[in-house]
Design an enzyme around this catalytic site. Structure first.
Site, PDB file in Angstrom:
ATOM      1  NE  ARG A  34     -30.064  -6.052  19.283  1.00 21.07           N
ATOM      2  CZ  ARG A  34     -30.059  -4.826  19.805  1.00 21.07           C
ATOM      3  NH1 ARG A  34     -28.953  -4.132  19.803  1.00 21.07           N
ATOM      4  NH2 ARG A  34     -31.149  -4.315  20.327  1.00 21.07           N
ATOM      5  N   GLY A  57     -20.095  -1.334  18.581  1.00 21.65           N
ATOM      6  CA  GLY A  57     -20.468  -0.231  17.700  1.00 21.65           C
ATOM      7  C   GLY A  57     -19.788  -0.219  16.352  1.00 21.65           C
ATOM      8  CG  MET A 110     -19.157  -4.926  12.235  1.00 22.06           C
ATOM      9  SD  MET A 110     -18.896  -6.713  12.151  1.00 22.06           S
ATOM     10  CE  MET A 110     -18.951  -7.167  13.876  1.00 22.06           C
ATOM     11  NE  ARG A 135      21.717  -0.930  24.328  1.00 22.34           N
ATOM     12  CZ  ARG A 135      20.723  -0.981  25.231  1.00 22.34           C
ATOM     13  NH1 ARG A 135      20.923  -0.533  26.463  1.00 22.34           N
ATOM     14  NH2 ARG A 135      19.552  -1.469  24.901  1.00 22.34           N
ATOM     15  NE  ARG A 173      26.307  -4.136  22.250  1.00 25.96           N
ATOM     16  CZ  ARG A 173      25.238  -3.503  21.740  1.00 25.96           C
ATOM     17  NH1 ARG A 173      24.272  -4.196  21.166  1.00 25.96           N
ATOM     18  NH2 ARG A 173      25.131  -2.193  21.838  1.00 25.96           N
ATOM     19  CD  GLU A 191      24.163  -7.785  16.767  1.00 27.15           C
ATOM     20  OE1 GLU A 191      23.407  -6.813  16.941  1.00 27.15           O
ATOM     21  OE2 GLU A 191      25.272  -7.900  17.320  1.00 27.15           O
ATOM     22  CB  SER A 240      22.283 -12.507  23.835  1.00 26.10           C
ATOM     23  OG  SER A 240      21.276 -11.562  24.156  1.00 26.10           O
ATOM     24  N   GLY A 281      19.965 -10.306  19.302  1.00 28.69           N
ATOM     25  CA  GLY A 281      19.778  -8.863  19.176  1.00 28.69           C
ATOM     26  C   GLY A 281      18.684  -8.625  18.153  1.00 28.69           C
ATOM     27  CB  THR A 282      15.021  -9.142  18.330  1.00 28.57           C
ATOM     28  OG1 THR A 282      14.812  -8.349  19.504  1.00 28.57           O
ATOM     29  CG2 THR A 282      15.095 -10.613  18.717  1.00 28.57           C
ATOM     30  CG  ASN A 283      16.239  -3.674  18.896  1.00 28.56           C
ATOM     31  OD1 ASN A 283      15.116  -4.142  19.003  1.00 28.56           O
ATOM     32  ND2 ASN A 283      16.822  -3.011  19.869  1.00 28.56           N
ATOM     33  CG  ASP A 284      21.552  -4.308  14.762  1.00 26.49           C
ATOM     34  OD1 ASP A 284      20.919  -3.311  14.383  1.00 26.49           O
ATOM     35  OD2 ASP A 284      22.716  -4.248  15.193  1.00 26.49           O
TER      36      ASP A 284
END
Length: 891
Positions: A91, A100, A102, A571, A626, A755, A774, A776-779
Site C-alpha cells: 500500500r 484513494g 495512489m 474607497r 482613500r 501598490e 497600506s 494594496g496587494t491587488n494592484d
C-alpha cells in the site's frame, strides 16, 4: 549508507516524513501493543530516488528481502510456499493523507500453485480463488497498466451469465473461470503473462506504488490540497489478514467521533465477509459499525477499547481501518481523521473541555477555510418539501445544481459557469476533477467512509452517499427513484449534506447559524458555541488587528458586528456612482475653474454626509479614507456606446457631443497605468481639497456630536516621494483651513498605499512623508507580474495552474517569493526611516487564510478585508500568532 526499509518495530509516529503517514502510524500502533499484522515500510527516500533515476536505489531490494524474512519468521510461513502461503499487501502511504489517489495491491504471493494450498489450509476454495482473482485484477491494472474497465466488464458479464446480483453469489468454479479470463486479458493487452514469481510480484508492486505518486489523479489531488510534489510516497508491506473468509470475518472503517458533526461515540461502516477495499470502494452497501456488536460482541468490545486507546494517545479524532479474520481482530491503519468544518470546531471544543488539548492547541486545529464553509447557507426547511430520496449525510452544507453523470461533463459545464451536482453509483479517484468542479456529490452506494465521502469532506464539498432509493444509469445519463420519478441529465436538484435529503428543483437557501451569530450575536448550542470560543481565543492571542474594507455605513456597521477593529480601506470613488455620476460629469466637462469649483462644491456635502455616517458607525476606531483612485473616464459613458448614439442620431444632443469629445480626449490605451491615483490629485485642481475638506468637516461634525472620530487620509498609487510630498501639503492645508474655520482641531494622519513595485523599493524615502503604509496587494500583484486581472484570469490562469506555474492564483493567495519580497523590503525600509510606522494591507489578500500568516510573519500591524471575511481573518491572525510561522504554503 542510506537506509531504505524500516520494520514496524523500528519506527514511530514522528517519522511521517520518512515512513509516510500510514507507515509511521502502523509503527506507533505496534509500539502501543495493538494487534497489528507484522510488516515493514519502504521509505519516501527510496521513492524519490526511484522517481529521479527510474531504477531502484542500490541496496533497496536486499533490504526488502531481509525484512521480508523477519515477517516470514513472525508468521511461520514463507512467501511463495505452496501450502499455507504467506500473502502480503502493498500500500501507498504519503506524508499527507491522499485517500484513494495512489495504488494498492493485495494478496501478493498467490500463483497457480499456492492458490491450491490456500484453498486447502483455509478450507474454502471460494475464498482462495476470490483472493487470487483480486490479485490478478489489481496487479493487472495497477502494475501492468491494463485498463481496469476490462476487468470490470469481464466480472459484469459473468455475473449476468450466472444471474448473480453481486460477486458474493459467484462460486469457486465461477471465480476460477474468472481468474483465467483475467490472465488472458493481461496477455492480450500487454503481451506478457501474469507473473507467477511472488518475489517479482512484490518488487513490481512496490515500484508501481512509487510510480503512482506521479499519476494524474494524485497530481490533481496534491494541487487541490496544496501538497508539495517533491515529497514522494512510502510503501507499506504487511502480512495479509482476510476479512472475506466467511460470516465470522469482515472489514470496516471506524471513527472515534462522528467526522460530520464531531459528536462523540463510535461511527463507521462494517462489511461482513469482505476485504477492506470493498468498504471504501462503496461497491456494496455497508452496515453501521454498531451492528458489529450484534454480529461479533467480542471483536466489538476489543475495537472499542483500541479506539479509546488511540484517541487518548493521539488526542484527536482517529480514523481506523480494521479486519476481523475468523473472529480475530486486526488493526490495519490509523490516522488523524479528516472531518467537516463543523466537526473540526466541535471536536476542538470538546477535547478542550475533556482536558486532552489546551485552548491554543484547539485553535491550531481549526482554520479560516473551515469557518468560511460554516458561513455558507443551508436550505430553508419550510421550503424543502418532500425529498426525492434520502442517503447518508456524508459532508454537510446545501448545494443546488444540474445533475450530471460523469466527471468530464461536470468539468465541461462548470467551465461555462453552470452549477452542477455530480451523480454516480459510487465515485472512484478518477472522478476527482468532476468532484472539484461540482457543487455537490451524490452517490447511490457507499457510506461515510466511501471514497466520495472522504474526498468531499476534505474539500468541503456537500456530499450524500448511499442513496439506495436511486437507480443511477450512467449510460442513459439519468437516475430513477423507487417511485418511478426519472431525473435526466441537466435537471436541477438540491442536495442537503446535513440530513442526506435529495430534492427535485432548486430549494431556497437560508443563512447558517454561524452567520446569524456573527450578524446579531444569536448564540445557539453546538457548533456556534465552538466557533464563538475559537474566535474569542483567537482575539485574545493575536497580534494583528483586523479591519474591514467598507464604503458605506451599512458595510461599516456589519464589519463592526463581525469584529472589525476599524476600516482599513474606504474607497471614495464608490460614493460617486448612481445619481452623483452627473456631478462628476460636470466636473470633468468644466470649461473653466468656476465651473469646476461649482461641481466640486455640489459634491462636497454629499461626501461629507457619507464620511459622517461611516465615522459614526466606526466611532472610536480608525477609518482610513482613500482619495479618488480610478481614472475619471470610468465615470463617463462607454466610449463605443456613446459614439454609436451620436452617429445614429439625426440631430445629436449637444451634451452627448460634449461628452464624446471628453471621452475621446481622456481615452487611454492602458488606463490602469494612466491618469489615476495620486496623479489625479496633482492635475485636477481642487479635487483633493474638496475630498479632504469633506473628511475634515465630517470629523468636526462627529466631534461636536460627542463622538470620537479617527479618520486617516490615504493617497493612492504613489510611486515617488515627491508625489506624496506635494499632495500631502495640499491635504494639510485643507485640514488646517477646516480647523481654523470650525475651531475644532482636526488631526488626520496622512499615509499612502504601497501598490507599485517602485513604491516598495523606495519605501524608505516615501516613509519620510507617510505616517502609515497600506499595501494594496491587488494592484501590487498586477504591476509586479505584469498582469491585468480582468483579462488574465479568464485567458490563461487555468493553464498556469494545471502546469504548476501557480500553486494558487496570486490574486487569491499572496505570491510570497515576488510580491511578498516587495512587502518585506517595504516594511524593513519604511520602519528604518520612520520607527513605529503603522503598516497594514487592504487588498483582498488580507482575508485569505494562508496570506494572513505571511502578513503576521512580515510584521504588519493589521489586515483589512471585506466584512464577510473579517471573522476568517480574526481566526487566522490568532493561529498565526501561535504558530509563529508563515503557514503551510511555502510559495
Amino acid at each position: 549508507m542510506v537506509r531504505y526499509v524500516y520494520d514496524f518495530h523500528d519506527g514511530h509516529r514522528d517519522m511521517a516524513d520518512l515512513l509516510g503517514g500510514k507507515g509511521a502510524n502502523l509503527a506507533e500502533m505496534t509500539r502501543l501493543g495493538l494487534p497489528v499484522p507484522p510488516g515493514f515500510t519502504v521509505t519516501t527516500d527510496a521513492c524519490r530516488a526511484y522517481l529521479a533515476t527510474g531504477t531502484e536505489p542500490d541496496g533497496m531490494v536486499a533490504e526488502v528481502s531481509r525484512h521480508l524474512s523477519t515477517v516470514e519468521a513472525a508468521a511461520g510461513r514463507r512467501l511463495g510456499q505452496r501450502d499455507d502461503p504467506l500473502l502480503l499487501s502493498v500500500r501507498s502511504g504519503a506524508r499527507f493523507s491522499m485517500p484513494g489517489m495512489m495504488e494498492t495491491v493485495l494478496d501478493i504471493g498467490l500463483n497457480d500453485d499456492s492458490v491450491l494450498g490456500l484453498a486447502k489450509v483455509s478450507g474454502s476454495e471460494r475464498f482462495a480463488w476470490d483472493s487470487y482473482r483480486r490479485l490478478v485484477q489489481m496487479f493487472g491494472s495497477t502494475v501492468m497498466g491494463v485498463d481496469a474497465a476490462l476487468f470490470e466488464r469481464a466480472m459484469a458479464a459473468l455475473k449476468e451469465l450466472r444471474h448473480a446480483p453481486d460477486d458474493l453469489h459467484l462460486d469457486a468454479h465461477d471465480l476460477t473461470e474468472l481468474v483465467e479470463a483475467y490472465k488472458q486479458l493481461i496477455h492480450d493487452e500487454t503481451g506478457e503473462d501474469f507473473p507467477q514469481s511472488p518475489a517479482e510480484q512484490l518488487r513490481r508492486a512496490i515500484l508501481a506504488v512509487f510510480r503512482s505518486w506521479n499519476g494524474e489523479r494524485a497530481r490533481l489531488y496534491r494541487w487541490r490540497e496544496h501538497i508539495p510534489d517533491d515529497l514522494g510516497t512510502a510503501v507499506t508491506v504487511q502480512r495479509m489478514v482476510f476479512g472475506n473468509t466467511g460470516p465470522d470475518s469482515g472489514s470496516g472503517v471506524a471513527f472515534t467521533r462522528d467526522p460530520a458533526t464531531g459528536r462523540g461515540g463510535l461511527y463507521g461502516d462494517y462489511l461482513p465477509n469482505a476485504q477492506g477495499e470493498d468498504v471504501v470502494a462503496g461497491i456494496r452497501n455497508t452496515v453501521p459499525l454498531t451492528e458489529l456488536e450484534r454480529l461479533d460482541p467480542r471483536s466489538y468490545d476489543q475495537l472499542r477499547a483500541h479506539m479509546r486507546t488511540l484517541e487518548l494517545h493521539y488526542r484527536d479524532l482517529c480514523d481506523i481501518e480494521f479486519t476481523i479474520e475468523r473472529g480475530t481482530l486486526w488493526m490495519l491503519q490509523t490516522r488523524v481523521g479528516k472531518r467537516t468544518a463543523e466537526a473540526a470546531f466541535a471536536i476542538a471544543a470538546e477535547l478542550t473541555d475533556e482536558g486532552l488539548v489546551s485552548a491554543d492547541e484547539a485553535l491550531a486545529r481549526v482554520d479560516g477555510h473551515g469557518l468560511a464553509r460554516l458561513m455558507f447557507p443551508r436550505f430553508e426547511a419550510s421550503a424543502a418539501g418532500e425529498p426525492l430520496a434520502h442517503g447518508i449525510p456524508a459532508s454537510p452544507g446545501a448545494a443546488v445544481g444540474a445533475a450530471v453523470f460523469d466527471s468530464a461533463e461536470a468539468v465541461r459545464r462548470a467551465a461555462t459557469g453552470e452549477k452542477v451536482v455530480l451523480v454516480r453509483q459510487e465515485t472512484t479517484p478518477d472522478d476527482l476533477p468532476g468532484m472539484i468542479a461540482a457543487q455537490a456529490v451524490l452517490t447511490s452506494r457507499g457510506g461515510k467512509t466511501s471514497h466520495a465521502a472522504v474526498v468531499a469532506r476534505g474539500m468541503g464539498k456537500v456530499c450524500v452517499c448511499g442513496a439506495e432509493e436511486l437507480s443511477v444509469d450512467t449510460e442513459a445519463r439519468r437516475f430513477t427513484t423507487r417511485d418511478g420519478v426519472v431525473v435526466a441529465e441537466g435537471t436541477v436538484v438540491s442536495v442537503d449534506g446535513s440530513d442526506g435529503a435529495v430534492h427535485l428543483g432548486a430549494v431556497p437557501l437560508a443563512d447558517s447559524a454561524v452567520m446569524r451569530f456573527l450578524e446579531n450575536g444569536e448564540r445557539s448550542a453546538g457548533v456556534v458555541t465552538a466557533v464563538a470560543r475559537a474566535l474569542e481565543h483567537a482575539d485574545a492571542v493575536r497580534r494583528l488587528e483586523v479591519r474591514a474594507n467598507a464604503d458605506t455605513p451599512e458595510d461599516a456597521r456589519r464589519a463592526r458586528r463581525f469584529g472589525a477593529q476599524g476600516i482599513g480601506l474606504c474607497r471614495t470613488e464608490h460614493m460617486f456612482l448612481g445619481e452623483r455620476r452627473k456631478l462628476v460629469e460636470e466636473m470633468i466637462l468644466a470649461r473653466d475653474d468656476t465651473d469646476r469649483e461649482r461641481a466640486l462644491a455640489a459634491l462636497l456635502p454629499l461626501q461629507r454626509q457619507d464620511f459622517t455616517e461611516i465615522l459614526e458607525a466606526m466611532d472610536g476606531l480608525p477609518v482610513t479614507i482613500r482619495l479618488l483612485d480610478p481614472p475619471l473616464h470610468e465615470f463617463l459613458p462607454d466610449r463605443t456606446e456613446l459614439a454609436v448614439r451620436v452617429a445614429a442620431a439625426e440631430h445629436p444632443e449637444p451634451h452627448d457631443i460634449e461628452l464624446l469629445d471628453a471621452v475621446n480626449r481622456m481615452h487611454e490605451e492602458n488606463p490602469m497605468l494612466g491618469l489615476r491615483g495620486v496623479r489625479l490629485g496633482l492635475v485636477v485642481p481642487g479635487l483633493v481639497a474638496m475630498q479632504v475638506r469633506a473628511v475634515a468637516e465630517a470629523v468636526v461634525a462627529r466631534t461636536r456630536a460627542g463622538g470620537s472620530p479617527h479618520a486617516e487620509i490615504m493617497v493612492p498609487l504613489v510611486g515617488a516621494v515627491e508625489e506624496l510630498r506635494i499632495e500631502r501639503a495640499e491635504v494639510e492645508r485643507a485640514l488646517a483651513e477646516v480647523s481654523e474655520e470650525s475651531g475644532v482641531p482636526v488631526r488626520c494622519p496622512v499615509g499612502t498605499m504601497i501598490e507599485l513595485p517602485r513604491a516598495a523599493l523606495t519605501a524608505g524615502r516615501i516613509a519620510e512623508e507617510a505616517e502609515f503604509f497600506s499595501f494594496g496587494t491587488n494592484d501590487l500583484t498586477q504591476t509586479t507580474w505584469g498582469f491585468s486581472r480582468d483579462d488574465v484570469e479568464a485567458e490563461f490562469f487555468s493553464a498556469y495552474l494545471d502546469k504548476g506555474i501557480f500553486p494558487a492564483s496570486p490574486f487569491e493567495t499572496l505570491d510570497r517569493h515576488g510580491v511578498g519580497r516587495l512587502v518585506r523590503i517595504a516594511v524593513d525600509e519604511g520602519r528604518a526611516a520612520r520607527p513605529g510606522l503603522t503598516i497594514g494591507v487592504c487588498g483582498e489578500h488580507g482575508g485569505d487564510p494562508d496570506s494572513v500568516h505571511f502578513f503576521h510573519a512580515a510584521g504588519l500591524d493589521y489586515v483589512s478585508c471585506s466584512p464577510f471575511r473579517v471573522p476568517v481573518a480574526r481566526l487566522e491572525a490568532g493561529r498565526a500568532a501561535l504558530s509563529g510561522a508563515e503557514g503551510s504554503d511555502s510559495r
